[in-house]
Design an enzyme around this catalytic site. Structure first.
Site, PDB file in Angstrom:
ATOM      1  N   GLU A 155      -6.416   6.863  -1.280  1.00 38.12           N
ATOM      2  CA  GLU A 155      -6.298   5.603  -0.549  1.00 38.12           C
ATOM      3  C   GLU A 155      -6.858   4.431  -1.344  1.00 38.12           C
ATOM      4  OE1 GLU A 155      -4.614   5.187   2.320  1.00 38.12           O
ATOM      5  OE2 GLU A 155      -4.120   7.291   1.980  1.00 38.12           O
ATOM      6  N   HIS A 198       1.631   4.253  -2.892  1.00 41.37           N
ATOM      7  CA  HIS A 198       1.580   5.709  -2.707  1.00 41.37           C
ATOM      8  C   HIS A 198       2.793   6.369  -3.366  1.00 41.37           C
ATOM      9  CE1 HIS A 198      -1.916   6.577  -0.343  1.00 41.37           C
ATOM     10  NE2 HIS A 198      -1.580   5.783   0.655  1.00 41.37           N
ATOM     11  N   HIS A 209       0.840  -1.209   0.000  1.00 43.98           N
ATOM     12  CA  HIS A 209       0.000   0.000   0.000  1.00 43.98           C
ATOM     13  C   HIS A 209       0.871   1.254   0.000  1.00 43.98           C
ATOM     14  CE1 HIS A 209      -3.576   2.381   1.453  1.00 43.98           C
ATOM     15  NE2 HIS A 209      -2.615   3.123   1.966  1.00 43.98           N
ATOM     16  N   GLU A 210       1.887   1.269   0.854  1.00 37.86           N
ATOM     17  CA  GLU A 210       2.767   2.444   0.940  1.00 37.86           C
ATOM     18  C   GLU A 210       3.624   2.599  -0.316  1.00 37.86           C
ATOM     19  OE1 GLU A 210       2.177   4.505   3.179  1.00 37.86           O
ATOM     20  OE2 GLU A 210       0.908   3.167   4.359  1.00 37.86           O
TER      21      GLU A 210
END
Length: 265
Positions: A217, A143, A139-140
């Protein structure tokens, strides 16, 4: 929301400092940085955009000061996981850090997608299974690969511009009403009024930034699912949901098997 909160808090501090510097330059040294509304808008854009990117640079510096590198073999697998995900996402290897905190959290920051920082809390490592942590890292990394921090910085820069511009326009009106027709330029009360307005308008700007961040997100969740698998991403989000005692995932997200991150940003 740690990544965004860190950035917003840093931006607040930078903008207050720049506001003070601007007032001193204009009222103590007599520099006319903006003549008329058009000049004021240009000056606000320079300070607003500059302040946002300074905030982004400082956010990574501050994060590095508050975190540490993986310290033992039990944590060393984080490096291998991030390296694998970074290669799959087509970005440079980020720095990996750990910070002591009981909450389940992680964040990524950095001006350059090839020189980013990814950090996880000790609470996350203790409270999640390895595959769930890997999904959070995905997930990071998403980003970073999506350029989310730079995107939010640009949005913050535009909002900063209008915060600086409007606080001075409204400040001039209020200061003029207080002083009446007395001669003399803006004084210390004008400075106080502008600083207060800058804080108030800045709070509203922060809300807008947080809203845009929330939209990003979904895309990061999808990226984490692509890197580590949907089941791992769903398990990580369910773990976060349970940890924060939140309600069930939105139906439209659950239907797609990809949820919205709780506190991991």
């Amino acid at each position: 929301m740690m990544r965004v909160l860190l950035f917003i808090a840093t931006n607040f501090a930078v903008m207050i400092l720049l506001g003070a510097v601007l007032w001193v330059a204009e009222n103590v040294f007599g520099l006319r940085l903006g003549t008329g509304n058009a000049g004021l808008l240009v000056m606000a854009a320079v300070f607003g955009m500059g302040g946002a990117f300074i905030s982004l640079a400082l956010s990574k510096w501050m994060a590095k000061r508050a975190t540490g590198k993986p310290r033992n073999e039990a944590e060393a697998w984080l490096l291998a996981t991030v390296q694998k995900q970074a290669q799959a996402a087509g970005i440079g290897m980020p720095e990996v850090a750990i910070y002591d905190a009981p909450d389940l959290n992680a964040f990524a920051t950095g001006m350059n997608r090839n020189k980013a920082l990814v950090a996880v809390s000790t609470g996350l490592l203790r409270g999640m299974e390895r595959r769930e942590v890997e999904a959070v890292l995905g997930h990071e990394i998403s980003h970073v690969a999506n350029g989310d921090m730079v995107t939010l910085t640009l949005i913050q820069g535009v909002l900063n511009t209008f915060v600086i511009f409007l606080s001075r326009i409204v400040g001039n009106i209020i200061d003029g009403m207080i002083r009446g027709n007395r001669d003399g330029g803006p004084g210390i009360f004008y400075f106080v009024i502008v600083m207060v307005l800058q804080v108030v308008f800045g709070i509203f700007a922060s809300m807008i930034v947080a809203w845009f961040s929330r939209r990003r997100e979904f895309r990061a969740d999808a990226g984490g699912a692509k890197l580590e698998g949907r089941d791992a991403m769903i398990a990580a989000l369910e773990r976060l949901k349970g940890n924060h005692e939140q309600t069930a995932l939105p139906k439209e997200i659950a239907a797609a098997h990809i949820g919205q991150g709780s506190s991991v940003t």
